[in-house]
Design an enzyme around this catalytic site. Structure first.
Site, PDB file in Angstrom:
ATOM      1  N   SER A  62       8.603   2.747   1.202  1.00 15.71           N
ATOM      2  CA  SER A  62       7.849   2.947   2.431  1.00 15.71           C
ATOM      3  C   SER A  62       8.772   3.559   3.494  1.00 15.71           C
ATOM      4  O   SER A  62       9.266   4.670   3.318  1.00 15.71           O
ATOM      5  CB  SER A  62       7.219   1.622   2.880  1.00 15.71           C
ATOM      6  OG  SER A  62       6.198   1.853   3.825  1.00 15.71           O
ATOM      7  N   ASP A 143      -1.984   3.275  -3.459  1.00 12.22           N
ATOM      8  CA  ASP A 143      -1.504   3.684  -2.146  1.00 12.22           C
ATOM      9  C   ASP A 143      -2.624   4.438  -1.433  1.00 12.22           C
ATOM     10  O   ASP A 143      -3.566   4.925  -2.075  1.00 12.22           O
ATOM     11  CB  ASP A 143      -0.291   4.616  -2.290  1.00 12.22           C
ATOM     12  CG  ASP A 143       1.041   3.897  -2.084  1.00 12.22           C
ATOM     13  OD1 ASP A 143       1.120   3.023  -1.208  1.00 12.22           O
ATOM     14  OD2 ASP A 143       2.008   4.223  -2.806  1.00 12.22           O
ATOM     15  N   HIS A 175       0.541  -0.569  -2.440  1.00 13.91           N
ATOM     16  CA  HIS A 175       1.701  -0.206  -1.627  1.00 13.91           C
ATOM     17  C   HIS A 175       2.754  -1.308  -1.593  1.00 13.91           C
ATOM     18  O   HIS A 175       3.933  -1.028  -1.380  1.00 13.91           O
ATOM     19  CB  HIS A 175       1.245   0.108  -0.195  1.00 13.91           C
ATOM     20  CG  HIS A 175       2.332   0.650   0.679  1.00 13.91           C
ATOM     21  ND1 HIS A 175       2.819   1.936   0.549  1.00 13.91           N
ATOM     22  CD2 HIS A 175       3.056   0.076   1.679  1.00 13.91           C
ATOM     23  CE1 HIS A 175       3.780   2.132   1.447  1.00 13.91           C
ATOM     24  NE2 HIS A 175       3.937   1.014   2.146  1.00 13.91           N
TER      25      HIS A 175
END
Length: 200
Positions: A62, A143, A175
């Site tokens: 991320s 995601d 995610h």
């Protein structure tokens, strides 16, 4: 924070790999230019402190994937050292920050359009050097469409610039568990990470 990243270490440490979790000032305390500089300085410090290590492998998820990608675009001349980066595993990252300038995410980051552009890895891709590291861009099946789009486009931009890059679409994860499962020996991303570190 670096304090939450230790879960990924055991499978690598058990194979003789030293793992370093890098910290940086998160928003709102940290601004984007500062975060990127702190991570670059961390790499320079490691290279200076441990000059005999056999290569550095980056892994980020991320925001960490964004920062690791910014490390790949670093002009190391101002740091008086060139870290021997052998590989990078970038997981569910953002590589173009401009789309978030006008979203709630920017309430904490306070980025201008110029800051976002300056700190967008997709705008900082340089032609691959002869000894450029290998890059794995991984994205989770679940995601958001924006994460998936940016991962594909960043991988394509690296490939167009001559980098050795693979894009891995990980099925059945979102995610968060895309990275949380790195503690599992049998997880495909754990296995890929192990294979990326030859000659331990």
């Amino acid at each position: 924070s670096k304090d939450d990243s230790g879960f990924a270490a055991p499978p690598l440490v058990s194979q003789g790999v030293a793992v370093v979790a890098v910290g940086y000032d998160i928003a709102p305390k940290g601004r984007m230019d500062t975060m990127v500089l702190q991570v670059r300085r961390s790499l320079a410090f490691l290279a200076q402190r441990y000059p005999r290590i056999r290569g550095i492998y980056l892994c980020g998820h991320s925001a960490g994937a964004h920062l690791a990608a910014m490390v790949l675009s670093t002009d190391w001349t101002e740091f008086q050292v060139v870290p021997d980066i052998k590989g990078a595993v970038l997981v569910s990252g953002l590589y173009d920050l401009e789309p978030i300038v006008h979203t709630y995410v920017n309430d904490a980051l306070h980025m201008s359009r110029e800051v976002a552009q300056r700190n967008s890895p997709i705008r900082r891709v340089t032609p691959a050097a002869p000894a450029a590291c290998q890059v794995l861009v991984a994205v989770a099946q679940h995601d958001s469409p924006e994460f998936r789009r940016q991962s594909q486009e960043y991988g394509q931009a690296l490939r167009a610039a001559g980098w050795a890059v693979s894009v891995l679409d990980l099925a059945g994860v979102d995610h968060f568990d895309v990275i949380e499962r790195l503690s599992e020996d049998s997880y495909v991303l754990t296995q890929v990470g192990r294979r990326a570190v030859p000659g331990r």
